[in-house]
Motif scaffolding. Structure first.
Motif, PDB file in Angstrom:
ATOM      1  N   LEU A 165      53.815   9.645 -17.381  1.00 44.40           N
ATOM      2  CA  LEU A 165      52.463  10.438 -17.080  1.00 44.40           C
ATOM      3  C   LEU A 165      51.143   9.901 -17.270  1.00 44.40           C
ATOM      4  O   LEU A 165      51.009   9.096 -17.948  1.00 44.40           O
ATOM      5  CB  LEU A 165      52.519  11.745 -18.352  1.00 44.40           C
ATOM      6  CG  LEU A 165      53.627  12.823 -18.056  1.00 44.40           C
ATOM      7  CD1 LEU A 165      53.520  13.997 -19.125  1.00 44.40           C
ATOM      8  CD2 LEU A 165      53.687  13.393 -16.822  1.00 44.40           C
ATOM      9  N   HIS A 166      50.294  10.435 -16.586  1.00 42.79           N
ATOM     10  CA  HIS A 166      48.781   9.898 -16.547  1.00 42.79           C
ATOM     11  C   HIS A 166      47.864  10.980 -16.815  1.00 42.79           C
ATOM     12  O   HIS A 166      48.178  12.022 -16.360  1.00 42.79           O
ATOM     13  CB  HIS A 166      48.567   9.264 -15.305  1.00 42.79           C
ATOM     14  CG  HIS A 166      49.289   7.904 -15.276  1.00 42.79           C
ATOM     15  ND1 HIS A 166      48.767   6.536 -14.988  1.00 42.79           N
ATOM     16  CD2 HIS A 166      50.518   7.430 -15.155  1.00 42.79           C
ATOM     17  CE1 HIS A 166      49.510   5.726 -14.774  1.00 42.79           C
ATOM     18  NE2 HIS A 166      50.636   6.212 -14.934  1.00 42.79           N
ATOM     19  N   GLY A 216      52.349   9.853 -12.502  1.00 41.15           N
ATOM     20  CA  GLY A 216      51.699   8.759 -11.920  1.00 41.15           C
ATOM     21  C   GLY A 216      50.085   8.920 -11.973  1.00 41.15           C
ATOM     22  O   GLY A 216      49.597   9.847 -12.145  1.00 41.15           O
ATOM     23  N   PRO A 217      49.520   7.696 -11.251  1.00 40.41           N
ATOM     24  CA  PRO A 217      48.076   7.686 -11.342  1.00 40.41           C
ATOM     25  C   PRO A 217      47.457   8.542 -10.489  1.00 40.41           C
ATOM     26  O   PRO A 217      47.930   8.876  -9.500  1.00 40.41           O
ATOM     27  CB  PRO A 217      47.692   6.038 -10.807  1.00 40.41           C
ATOM     28  CG  PRO A 217      49.083   5.336 -11.128  1.00 40.41           C
ATOM     29  CD  PRO A 217      50.155   6.494 -11.299  1.00 40.41           C
ATOM     30  N   SER A 266      41.917   7.776 -13.408  1.00 41.38           N
ATOM     31  CA  SER A 266      43.162   8.028 -14.554  1.00 41.38           C
ATOM     32  C   SER A 266      43.449   6.956 -15.284  1.00 41.38           C
ATOM     33  O   SER A 266      43.273   5.997 -15.195  1.00 41.38           O
ATOM     34  CB  SER A 266      44.497   8.556 -13.585  1.00 41.38           C
ATOM     35  OG  SER A 266      44.945   7.646 -13.042  1.00 41.38           O
ATOM     36  N   VAL A 267      44.102   7.207 -16.714  1.00 39.93           N
ATOM     37  CA  VAL A 267      44.675   6.461 -17.535  1.00 39.93           C
ATOM     38  C   VAL A 267      45.893   6.545 -17.910  1.00 39.93           C
ATOM     39  O   VAL A 267      46.220   7.904 -17.801  1.00 39.93           O
ATOM     40  CB  VAL A 267      43.761   5.981 -18.593  1.00 39.93           C
ATOM     41  CG1 VAL A 267      42.421   5.628 -18.447  1.00 39.93           C
ATOM     42  CG2 VAL A 267      43.528   7.448 -19.637  1.00 39.93           C
ATOM     43  N   ALA A 302      37.054  18.149 -14.957  1.00 37.15           N
ATOM     44  CA  ALA A 302      38.289  18.440 -14.841  1.00 37.15           C
ATOM     45  C   ALA A 302      39.295  17.214 -15.428  1.00 37.15           C
ATOM     46  O   ALA A 302      39.143  16.187 -15.145  1.00 37.15           O
ATOM     47  CB  ALA A 302      38.824  18.670 -13.284  1.00 37.15           C
ATOM     48  N   ILE A 303      40.295  17.772 -16.077  1.00 40.06           N
ATOM     49  CA  ILE A 303      41.471  16.782 -16.782  1.00 40.06           C
ATOM     50  C   ILE A 303      42.659  17.509 -16.399  1.00 40.06           C
ATOM     51  O   ILE A 303      43.120  18.654 -16.603  1.00 40.06           O
ATOM     52  CB  ILE A 303      41.322  16.575 -18.147  1.00 40.06           C
ATOM     53  CG1 ILE A 303      39.971  16.010 -18.666  1.00 40.06           C
ATOM     54  CG2 ILE A 303      42.359  15.706 -18.724  1.00 40.06           C
ATOM     55  CD1 ILE A 303      39.643  15.992 -20.095  1.00 40.06           C
ATOM     56  N   THR A 304      43.566  16.263 -15.757  1.00 37.54           N
ATOM     57  CA  THR A 304      44.850  16.948 -15.035  1.00 37.54           C
ATOM     58  C   THR A 304      45.830  15.890 -15.602  1.00 37.54           C
ATOM     59  O   THR A 304      45.742  14.836 -15.468  1.00 37.54           O
ATOM     60  CB  THR A 304      44.862  17.017 -13.636  1.00 37.54           C
ATOM     61  OG1 THR A 304      43.837  18.075 -13.276  1.00 37.54           O
ATOM     62  CG2 THR A 304      46.098  17.253 -13.245  1.00 37.54           C
TER      63      THR A 304
END
Length: 361
Positions: free
Chosen positions: A136-137, A212-213, A158-159, A206-208
Motif C-alpha cells: 500500500l501507498h 501501488g504509487p 505518494s510515499v 486529499a489523502i488516499t
C-alpha cells in the motif's frame, strides 16, 4: 514577492521558483522563511484556514473529512526540524555537462531547513482505520494545477505506507513557529523528512490509501531518474527510477563560485546530508584539486532529518583557488565524484563532490 528577501535568485515568476544565494544558507542552521527556497509547479492557491478541508479515503475503514480546526485540535501536535531539498538542486552542474531543455538551472540553494509543527500523518491514518496490507501507498493531492503535466492536472505524489506511518512525517501548519505561508503550502502541507521535496505536497487537500504509487504525473512520469540515452518527452509511465530518499550529499555554501577573496585565513562553510536513516560521519576538504585533504569541523545537527553544517579555515595564497568537498556517511559510503557520471535527461539527483573555483588577492 511572496515575502522573500530581495537577493533571492528567481528562476520563474509563475510558477514561482526561487532560491537564496548559497552564502545566505550558510548563515544559520535553520533557514529563515524569507530565504527558504520555493519550488512550485503551478499558481499558489488562495485557500484560507477556514476554507481548507482534507479528505482521507481509499483502503481505510472510516473515511474522514477534516476541517482545519478539527485537524489542529483532534490530534496531538508534534514538531520536527527537517531539511527539504528539491530533486533538481545543483542541476546547473549537470547543465554544464550536457544541456537539459526546459528545466530550471538550480544552483546551490534549492535546499533549506525549517522547524515544522503539525500532527503526525500516522495518527490521522490510524483515525481513518487505515489497512496495513503489503504494497500500500499513501497518495497526496493538492489543488494547484500544473500546466507542464501531461495532461494538465493538480499536483500529486505518494510515499509507501511504511514511510507514511513513520513518526517524523507530519501534516504541518507551522514553519519556524509562524503560520505556514501560502508560498510554502499554507494552510497545511505534508512534510516527509528524508525524502525529496516533491513528496512533501503543499496545500494538501486529499489523502488516499491505495495499492501501488500514485498515478499522478509527478509520481508516474516525473521525478524519476531516466537513463542518459532516454528521451524525456517520450518516457512512459513508470520508466526510470522513482526518486524517494535523499541521496548522500554535501555542498560548499561560502565562499561562492567565482568570488574574489582576500589572501590569508579563509573560512569555508557548507553542509552534509545523509540518506534516509543514516548520518553524516565526515567531510573532507581539498584546496589543491584533491591531491591532499583536510577534515572539516562538523557542527552538531539539529536532528536526524537535517543537514549537518561544517566549516574549515585554511590559509590561502594569492591566485586561483579550487576548493573540493566530499562527505562520508556512518556506513562508510562516499558520494560520487563526477557530475558527468550522474547526468540524466531531467537533471535530478546531482550529489557529486562539491567544487568552487575562485581567486584570492
Amino acid at each position: 514577492m511572496w515575502g522573500k528577501c530581495d537577493d533571492m535568485i528567481v528562476h520563474s515568476e509563475l510558477p514561482y521558483n526561487a532560491e537564496p544565494p548559497p552564502a545566505v544558507l550558510a548563515e544559520s542552521d535553520v533557514t529563515p522563511i524569507d530565504a527558504f527556497y520555493a519550488r512550485n509547479h503551478g499558481a499558489v492557491p488562495d485557500i484560507t484556514a477556514q476554507q481548507w478541508q482534507l479528505t482521507v479515503d481509499g483502503y481505510v475503514d472510516r473515511p474522514l473529512t477534516l476541517s482545519f480546526d478539527e485537524l489542529t485540535t483532534r490530534f496531538d501536535q508534534h514538531s520536527v526540524v527537517a531539511t527539504l531539498a528539491c530533486a533538481g538542486n545543483r542541476r546547473a552542474e549537470l547543465l554544464r555537462v550536457r544541456p537539459i531543455p526546459g528545466k530550471d538551472p538550480w544552483e546551490h540553494g534549492a535546499i533549506s531547513t525549517a522547524q515544522w509543527r503539525g500532527v503526525r500523518l500516522a495518527d490521522v491514518l490510524a483515525a481513518a482505520g487505515t489497512h496495513l496490507d503489503e504494497g500500500l501507498h499513501v497518495a497526496f493531492e493538492a489543488p494547484d494545477v500544473a500546466e507542464e503535466a501531461r495532461p494538465a492536472q493538480p499536483y500529486g505524489s505518494s510515499v509507501p505506507l511504511s514511510k507514511a506511518l513513520s513518526g517524523e512525517v507530519l501534516l504541518a501548519w507551522e514553519m519556524n513557529s509562524e503560520p505556514l505561508p501560502a508560498a510554502h503550502g499554507g494552510p497545511v502541507r505534508v512534510v516527509v523528512p528524508g525524502y525529496i521535496g516533491a513528496r512533501s505536497v503543499k496545500w494538501v487537500t486529499a489523502i488516499t490509501v491505495r495499492k501501488g504509487p500514485s498515478d499522478n504525473y509527478f509520481q508516474a512520469f516525473d521525478y524519476r531518474i531516466l537513463p542518459p540515452e532516454a528521451d524525456a518527452d517520450r518516457a512512459a509511465a513508470g520508466d526510470g527510477i522513482s526518486l524517494s530518499s535523499l541521496a548522500l550529499n554535501c555542498d560548499i555554501l561560502d565562499p561562492s563560485d567565482g568570488q574574489r577573496v582576500p589572501a590569508g585565513p579563509l573560512t569555508i562553510r557548507g553542509y552534509g546530508i545523509a540518506a534516509d536513516g543514516r548520518e553524516v560521519e565526515r567531510v573532507d576538504v581539498s584546496v589543491d584539486r584533491g591531491i591532499t585533504w583536510q577534515q572539516a569541523d562538523l557542527a552538531p545537527s539539529l536532528g536526524k532529518w537535517t543537514w549537518r553544517p561544517w566549516s574549515l579555515t585554511v590559509d590561502v595564497r594569492p591566485g586561483p583557488l579550487h576548493i573540493t568537498a566530499r562527505v562520508w556517511d556512518d556506513t562508510g559510503a562516499l558520494q560520487p565524484q563526477s557530475p558527468a557520471s550522474l547526468w540524466n535527461p531531467r537533471g535530478y539527483g546531482n550529489n557529486a563532490w562539491a567544487r568552487v573555483e575562485l581567486c584570492a588577492h
